[in-house]
Write an enzyme that holds these catalytic residues in place. Structure first.
Site, PDB file in Angstrom:
ATOM      1  CG  ASP A  89      45.681  20.095   6.388  1.00 15.40           C
ATOM      2  OD1 ASP A  89      45.784  21.282   6.745  1.00 15.40           O
ATOM      3  OD2 ASP A  89      44.662  19.654   5.820  1.00 15.40           O
ATOM      4  CG  ASP A 118      46.347  24.252  -1.025  1.00 17.29           C
ATOM      5  OD1 ASP A 118      46.062  24.899  -0.002  1.00 17.29           O
ATOM      6  OD2 ASP A 118      45.600  23.389  -1.514  1.00 17.29           O
ATOM      7  CD  GLU A 152      41.899  24.294   3.673  1.00 18.61           C
ATOM      8  OE1 GLU A 152      41.155  25.063   3.048  1.00 18.61           O
ATOM      9  OE2 GLU A 152      42.571  23.406   3.103  1.00 18.61           O
ATOM     10  NE  ARG A 352      34.278  22.399  -3.216  1.00 18.94           N
ATOM     11  CZ  ARG A 352      35.558  22.635  -2.865  1.00 18.94           C
ATOM     12  NH1 ARG A 352      35.973  23.864  -2.691  1.00 18.94           N
ATOM     13  NH2 ARG A 352      36.392  21.619  -2.681  1.00 18.94           N
ATOM     14  CG  HIS A 443      44.135  20.102  -4.262  1.00 16.27           C
ATOM     15  ND1 HIS A 443      42.871  19.836  -3.791  1.00 16.27           N
ATOM     16  CD2 HIS A 443      44.718  20.880  -3.321  1.00 16.27           C
ATOM     17  CE1 HIS A 443      42.694  20.439  -2.622  1.00 16.27           C
ATOM     18  NE2 HIS A 443      43.811  21.085  -2.327  1.00 16.27           N
TER      19      HIS A 443
END
Length: 470
Positions: A89, A118, A152, A352, A443
């Site tokens: 994905d 990615d 993911e 994070r 991204h």
């Protein structure tokens, strides 16, 4: 036995690249509005999963599809299983591409497409490492299982389902990060912020929308505002043009009567590294914060402008924390939605965080700051605590040794804010496929992977997989 891994990869370069190109053509973005019993995350992730599993069937591996959630490609026998985890994905392509994100283009020795780095490119490199071992008939003492995921980038529901039906490998790695190794990952949690709507001011906020995913820095934002009169409309558009010139963003405004639509363009980035992006939503809110909104609209703008703008380390939110080994907490404000006809506005904050702080401490900081403006909070269920595999673990030592032998560079441990499938296993790490000094386009628009790095990673993966499983 001495094996020339470079020679083996060189002999398969054309096939490897063609397999990657065909896989990248599959638009595997999650689409919740197209979910069916046959496509749990939409048709794209399912089709990419099936495409990858078909490579395993073509090449004579043992292949299993676990209800189109995930699957695996398996080789060898043994009491222990080495797991390799890749995902098919991708995040939404978004705007700003120079080429079609799903029509791969090779130029300047790079392949451009969504998913190239990615994680389809690295996954294909690792798969070919496994394929070389099989084709050479090398003796193994352990089973190798390449686990293929399809969710993911969202909630990891694919792995939740997969491990309800399959046993976990004993140890392994995910080709979804950087070399020399990623043996530590920060905790990862998303918190939804809810704010009451309302417009009682001189200006009316009709809507404010920004963001594609929680783990992406928003590259674009749009707000629709109604002004009290024509003079105020002219004032708004003039001030917006001045604001754009004074800040590292672009944009336009358009007028329809007393209503002005503002479109602002920043820079997208991976949500694990919000400091390298330019958050379009927060820059737009800073502009709007100078005007006489009231009620829920004012509180929404104020939260974004005063507490989220350029606060990637959570200092204004009182959530900041730094650990000597894992570094600083980071915060990505990734999703924004305000609509005049809805009861509540919504913001998603993705944290994070390093070892030493907790989800409870983060929630307390939010309550102490934006909670005073009427915000309420809900923590999303997909919460991952910090993960670390020590440097003296045989898995880490072996992978670093392989890296050093093939690059001539000293290996070292790394800890990241990103979350990879490596953390699924107690003895799990991320390993490549990006090399030190690479340009990070994950991204982002114009995502690419260097072909030299792709093939060099395949060499390292082949040797590493063999050493771990022989």
């Amino acid at each position: 036995m001495t094996i020339d891994w470079q020679k083996e990869v060189d002999a398969r370069k054309d096939d490897l690249l063609q397999d990657l190109i065909d896989l990248l053509k599959v638009k595997s973005e999650r689409e919740d509005d197209k979910v069916t019993s046959d496509a749990p995350f939409g048709p794209g992730p399912r089709d990419a999963l099936l495409h990858m599993l078909a490579y395993g069937e073509r090449d004579g591996f043992v292949v299993k599809n676990v209800d189109n959630y995930a699957g695996h490609i398996e080789y060898g026998e043994g009491d222990e299983t080495l797991g390799i985890f890749g995902h098919m994905d991708v995040v939404p392509a978004g705007d700003g591409w120079d080429t079609d994100p799903y029509n791969p283009v090779v130029k300047d020795n790079k392949i451009y497409a969504r998913g190239s780095s990615d994680d389809k490119g690295p996954s294909i490199a690792a798969y070919y490492g496994m394929k070389i071992i099989k084709e050479l008939g090398l003796p193994l003492s352990k089973k190798i299982r390449f686990v293929v995921g399809s969710d993911e980038e969202s909630g990891w529901a694919d792995m939740d389902y997969y491990f309800e039906h399959e046993e976990k490998p004993d140890f392994g790695f995910s080709p979804d990060a950087e070399f020399p190794i990623i043996n530590g990952e920060k905790g990862n949690v998303s918190i939804a912020v809810h704010l009451p709507n309302g417009n009682e001011g001189e200006y009316t906020l009709e809507s404010f929308v920004s963001g594609l995913r929680a783990n992406m820095v928003p590259g674009t934002a749009q707000a629709v505002v109604t002004a009290p009169d024509a003079d105020k409309v002219a004032e708004l558009t003039t001030a917006f043009a001045t604001y754009l010139e004074a800040n590292p963003v672009n944009g336009t405004s358009s007028v329809d009567g007393l209503t002005v639509t503002f479109d602002l363009i920043g820079k997208g980035a991976h949500g694990a590294s919000p400091q390298i992006g330019i958050n379009a939503a927060t820059f737009l809110a800073v502009f709007l914060n100078d005007y006489a909104f009231a009620g829920g609209a004012k509180n929404f703008i104020q939260v974004v402008a005063q507490y989220l703008h350029e606060d990637v380390y959570g200092e204004k939110l009182h959530t900041a924390y730094e650990d000597e080994k894992m570094g600083k907490l980071t915060m990505n404000a990734g999703l924004f939605e305000f609509a005049k006809d809805k009861d509540q506005a919504f913001i998603n904050l993705n944290f994070r965080y390093p070892q030493g702080t907790t989800l409870e401490a983060i929630e307390a900081g939010l309550q102490e700051t934006i909670g005073t403006l009427g915000a309420t909070f809900s923590t999303e269920p997909h919460h991952m605590t910090p993960h670390y595999v020590p440097q003296d673990d045989p898995l880490v030592k072996t992978l670093l040794a392989v890296y050093e032998e093939h690059t001539g560079e000293k290996g070292f441990e790394q800890i990241i804010g990103g979350g990879t499938y490596g953390r699924l296993l107690k003895r799990g790490v991320a390993y490549g496929a990006m090399f030190p000094g690479y340009t990070d386009t994950m991204h982002q628009a114009n995502e690419f992977m260097s072909l030299d790095d792709l093939f060099r990673a395949a060499v390292i993966y082949a040797d590493a997989i063999y050493r771990l499983a022989k």
